[in-house]
Design a protein around this motif. Sequence first.
Motif, PDB file in Angstrom:
ATOM      1  N   UNK A   1       4.954  -1.571  -6.493  1.00  0.00           N
ATOM      2  CA  UNK A   1       3.679  -2.058  -5.957  1.00  0.00           C
ATOM      3  C   UNK A   1       3.240  -3.325  -6.672  1.00  0.00           C
ATOM      4  N   UNK A   2       3.389  -3.367  -7.992  1.00  0.00           N
ATOM      5  CA  UNK A   2       3.015  -4.572  -8.738  1.00  0.00           C
ATOM      6  C   UNK A   2       3.867  -5.767  -8.306  1.00  0.00           C
ATOM      7  N   UNK A   3       5.159  -5.537  -8.096  1.00  0.00           N
ATOM      8  CA  UNK A   3       6.040  -6.622  -7.644  1.00  0.00           C
ATOM      9  C   UNK A   3       5.657  -7.091  -6.242  1.00  0.00           C
ATOM     10  N   UNK A   4       5.434  -6.124  -5.338  1.00  0.00           N
ATOM     11  CA  UNK A   4       5.039  -6.484  -3.975  1.00  0.00           C
ATOM     12  C   UNK A   4       3.684  -7.196  -3.976  1.00  0.00           C
TER      13      UNK A   4
ATOM     14  N   UNK B   1      -5.428  -9.775 -15.999  1.00  0.00           N
ATOM     15  CA  UNK B   1      -5.190  -9.804 -14.556  1.00  0.00           C
ATOM     16  C   UNK B   1      -6.155  -8.876 -13.828  1.00  0.00           C
ATOM     17  N   UNK B   2      -6.442  -7.718 -14.406  1.00  0.00           N
ATOM     18  CA  UNK B   2      -7.393  -6.791 -13.785  1.00  0.00           C
ATOM     19  C   UNK B   2      -8.745  -7.472 -13.611  1.00  0.00           C
TER      20      UNK B   2
ATOM     21  N   UNK C   1       0.817  -1.214   0.000  1.00  0.00           N
ATOM     22  CA  UNK C   1       0.000   0.000   0.000  1.00  0.00           C
ATOM     23  C   UNK C   1       0.847   1.258   0.000  1.00  0.00           C
ATOM     24  N   UNK C   2       1.933   1.251   0.737  1.00  0.00           N
ATOM     25  CA  UNK C   2       2.827   2.410   0.777  1.00  0.00           C
ATOM     26  C   UNK C   2       3.408   2.680  -0.612  1.00  0.00           C
ATOM     27  N   UNK C   3       3.880   1.644  -1.264  1.00  0.00           N
ATOM     28  CA  UNK C   3       4.438   1.799  -2.619  1.00  0.00           C
ATOM     29  C   UNK C   3       3.368   2.322  -3.577  1.00  0.00           C
TER      30      UNK C   3
ATOM     31  N   UNK D   1      -4.397  -1.388 -10.361  1.00  0.00           N
ATOM     32  CA  UNK D   1      -3.024  -1.234 -10.866  1.00  0.00           C
ATOM     33  C   UNK D   1      -2.842  -1.975 -12.188  1.00  0.00           C
ATOM     34  N   UNK D   2      -3.347  -3.202 -12.254  1.00  0.00           N
ATOM     35  CA  UNK D   2      -3.245  -3.966 -13.498  1.00  0.00           C
ATOM     36  C   UNK D   2      -4.010  -3.272 -14.629  1.00  0.00           C
ATOM     37  N   UNK D   3      -5.189  -2.743 -14.317  1.00  0.00           N
ATOM     38  CA  UNK D   3      -5.964  -2.023 -15.332  1.00  0.00           C
ATOM     39  C   UNK D   3      -5.180  -0.836 -15.869  1.00  0.00           C
TER      40      UNK D   3
END
Length: 186
Positions: free
Chosen positions: A45-48, A83-84, A34-36, A74-76
């Motif tokens: 964020x996508x990696x986390x 993925x979205x 969430x912080x990223x 994020x995926x969208x």
Amino acid sequence: MLKKLLFTISFVSAVCCCKAQTAEEVYNKYLDYNLARMQGETEKALDLGADLIPNVDKLKPGARNNFYYSIANLYENNDQSVKAIEYYEKVVAAVPDYYVAQRGLGYQYAKQAEALKASGGAAYIAAVRKALPHLEKAQACDPDDDTLKLIKLYYNNINDKTGLATLNERLKKLSKTCVDLLDDKN
């Protein structure tokens, strides 16, 4: 024989070194994610988020739904529609009245429908029919001229006069149960 021994040692080492993550560790990773995301570090964020997915069941349901919604978004925004859709569907299944996820899912299905529009036929109609209920829920809870135009366009494109004629009635009924925020606590 030597290969078997090396394989066994490697396997035992891997099992001993790997430990199951506790709910607290998973929640801490969720906070890092969430912080990223909040800092606009999309790739991080996508990696986390990808690292969090295998253990997301250890989050409380509210936090899990928030995670699924935010990673879907994020995926969208990263043009990863498949993925979205996967994660928007999880949110919609858990909280069907959360119209924000319904809108996201509806527009992802609409994107698929538009890709099929030129070919027309059954695949296009199926994609439109998949998008419509989600777009309608979003429209009922948060009216938007563009969404309403798209809904009406789709009903006209698939020649569904009954669906178009009963739209206002459905929107009125759907507007009675709208969730606009997800609760992280439960």
